[in-house]
Design a protein around this motif. Structure first.
Motif, PDB file in Angstrom:
ATOM      1  N   LEU A   1       0.029  -4.482  -5.479  1.00  0.00           N
ATOM      2  CA  LEU A   1      -1.259  -4.420  -4.747  1.00  0.00           C
ATOM      3  C   LEU A   1      -1.113  -3.628  -3.326  1.00  0.00           C
ATOM      4  O   LEU A   1      -1.955  -2.747  -2.920  1.00  0.00           O
ATOM      5  CB  LEU A   1      -1.878  -5.772  -4.670  1.00  0.00           C
ATOM      6  N   MET A   2      -0.112  -4.157  -2.680  1.00  0.00           N
ATOM      7  CA  MET A   2       0.255  -3.341  -1.271  1.00  0.00           C
ATOM      8  C   MET A   2       0.437  -2.067  -1.413  1.00  0.00           C
ATOM      9  O   MET A   2      -0.129  -1.053  -0.467  1.00  0.00           O
ATOM     10  CB  MET A   2       1.281  -4.239  -0.739  1.00  0.00           C
ATOM     11  N   ALA A   3       1.165  -1.536  -2.437  1.00  0.00           N
ATOM     12  CA  ALA A   3       1.437  -0.129  -2.632  1.00  0.00           C
ATOM     13  C   ALA A   3       0.299   0.378  -3.009  1.00  0.00           C
ATOM     14  O   ALA A   3      -0.087   1.832  -2.597  1.00  0.00           O
ATOM     15  CB  ALA A   3       2.548   0.159  -3.666  1.00  0.00           C
ATOM     16  N   ALA A   4      -0.653   0.246  -3.873  1.00  0.00           N
ATOM     17  CA  ALA A   4      -2.099   0.808  -4.174  1.00  0.00           C
ATOM     18  C   ALA A   4      -2.834   0.584  -2.799  1.00  0.00           C
ATOM     19  O   ALA A   4      -3.614   1.856  -2.694  1.00  0.00           O
ATOM     20  CB  ALA A   4      -2.765  -0.216  -5.133  1.00  0.00           C
ATOM     21  N   ALA A   5      -2.657  -0.238  -1.890  1.00  0.00           N
ATOM     22  CA  ALA A   5      -3.652  -0.221  -0.722  1.00  0.00           C
ATOM     23  C   ALA A   5      -2.916   0.866   0.150  1.00  0.00           C
ATOM     24  O   ALA A   5      -3.877   1.672   0.764  1.00  0.00           O
ATOM     25  CB  ALA A   5      -3.703  -1.452  -0.168  1.00  0.00           C
ATOM     26  N   VAL A   6      -1.841   1.030   0.328  1.00  0.00           N
ATOM     27  CA  VAL A   6      -1.232   2.016   1.098  1.00  0.00           C
ATOM     28  C   VAL A   6      -1.517   3.424   0.593  1.00  0.00           C
ATOM     29  O   VAL A   6      -1.754   4.181   1.258  1.00  0.00           O
ATOM     30  CB  VAL A   6       0.515   1.887   1.155  1.00  0.00           C
ATOM     31  N   PHE A   7      -1.613   3.458  -0.597  1.00  0.00           N
ATOM     32  CA  PHE A   7      -1.689   4.825  -1.456  1.00  0.00           C
ATOM     33  C   PHE A   7      -3.282   5.072  -1.169  1.00  0.00           C
ATOM     34  O   PHE A   7      -3.312   6.598  -0.998  1.00  0.00           O
ATOM     35  CB  PHE A   7      -1.406   4.803  -2.850  1.00  0.00           C
ATOM     36  N   MET A   8      -4.049   4.408  -1.251  1.00  0.00           N
ATOM     37  CA  MET A   8      -5.360   4.688  -1.055  1.00  0.00           C
ATOM     38  C   MET A   8      -5.568   5.318   0.542  1.00  0.00           C
ATOM     39  O   MET A   8      -6.285   6.346   0.582  1.00  0.00           O
ATOM     40  CB  MET A   8      -6.468   3.761  -1.337  1.00  0.00           C
ATOM     41  N   ALA A   9      -4.977   4.402   1.337  1.00  0.00           N
ATOM     42  CA  ALA A   9      -5.224   5.122   2.640  1.00  0.00           C
ATOM     43  C   ALA A   9      -4.688   6.259   2.879  1.00  0.00           C
ATOM     44  O   ALA A   9      -5.278   7.360   3.753  1.00  0.00           O
ATOM     45  CB  ALA A   9      -4.628   3.959   3.815  1.00  0.00           C
ATOM     46  N   VAL A  10      -3.316   6.493   2.342  1.00  0.00           N
ATOM     47  CA  VAL A  10      -2.568   7.803   2.632  1.00  0.00           C
ATOM     48  C   VAL A  10      -3.538   9.082   1.966  1.00  0.00           C
ATOM     49  O   VAL A  10      -3.688  10.102   2.470  1.00  0.00           O
ATOM     50  CB  VAL A  10      -1.180   7.697   2.171  1.00  0.00           C
ATOM     51  N   LEU A  11      -3.912   8.912   0.835  1.00  0.00           N
ATOM     52  CA  LEU A  11      -4.715  10.022   0.030  1.00  0.00           C
ATOM     53  C   LEU A  11      -5.569  10.419   0.939  1.00  0.00           C
ATOM     54  O   LEU A  11      -6.001  11.454   1.048  1.00  0.00           O
ATOM     55  CB  LEU A  11      -5.026   9.243  -1.261  1.00  0.00           C
TER      56      LEU A  11
END
Length: 224
Positions: A170-180
């Motif tokens: 879940l945290m990796a997905a959140a970080v991925f969205m922000a970075v993307l």
């Protein structure tokens, strides 16, 4: 019993770690702002902009794809997502967390507007941009507010899961969205790279700050 004790220790340490992260992230934002103000970022800002322009020229689909992903950090989309997230948290009996998400987004947007006005940085020259937008540039609003939203919601949802791999995903997905979303702003030429880095730093720090506030509310009022 051991699982409960471990959960209690993790809950007690999380706000302290979040507070340390707030100081680190906002300190990083201040350092980037100082570097930008003294034009120390100009060389790699321009290099990133030119590289993005070349990449769009040689990969025609990049422009279309970046526009679609960039919309995930737009004000209308994030407003809709915030309303849905707050509604969900209220439905599952977490009104304090719903309030934390909502207020984090509102205050974050006001803070970004104030910072843009204070720094007064112009956007990149339109001749380098695939998408021309009005307004000031530093920090990137898309990068800032997507980090605030996705990291705040990701953290609050991850807390509801006991297994490490679930919380990590879940945290990796959140970080991925922000970075993307931040990357799309550079790829489209509407922001300097330092705008996006500063936006990530500010947004991550703001999200961590409101995580701390939500934790204090939970401790003061009980589960919620």
């Amino acid at each position: 019993m051991a699982d409960a004790a471990m959960q209690a220790r993790r809950s007690a340490s999380s706000p302290r770690l979040a507070l340390a992260f707030v100081l680190l992230a906002l300190g990083g934002f201040a350092a980037l702002a100082g570097q930008m103000h003294h034009a120390a970022t100009a060389h790699w800002d321009e290099a990133a902009l030119q590289l993005a322009q070349q990449w769009r020229a040689t990969h025609p689909l990049v422009d279309m794809v970046m526009r679609e992903f960039s919309a995930l950090g737009s004000t209308p989309v994030l407003t809709l997502f915030t309303v849905l997230a707050a509604g969900y948290l209220c439905c599952v009996g977490r009104p304090a967390r719903a309030a934390a998400v909502s207020v984090a987004m509102i205050t974050g947007a006001l803070a970004v507007t104030a910072l843009k006005t204070a720094f007064g940085r112009a956007r990149p020259d339109p001749e380098f941009a695939a998408l021309v937008q009005e307004g000031l540039s530093f920090p990137s609003g898309h990068a800032s507010m997507s980090a605030v939203f996705y990291l705040t919601v990701g953290t609050l949802i991850a807390q509801r899961h006991a297994r490490l791999r679930e919380r990590s995903f879940l945290m990796a997905a959140a970080v991925f969205m922000a970075v993307l979303i931040g990357v799309t702003r550079v790829m489209l030429g509407v922001h300097w790279a330092s705008d996006v880095l500063a936006g990530w730093a500010f947004g991550a720090g703001w999200a961590a700050l409101w995580f701390c506030i939500a934790a204090r509310l939970r401790d003061a009022r009980g589960p919620g």
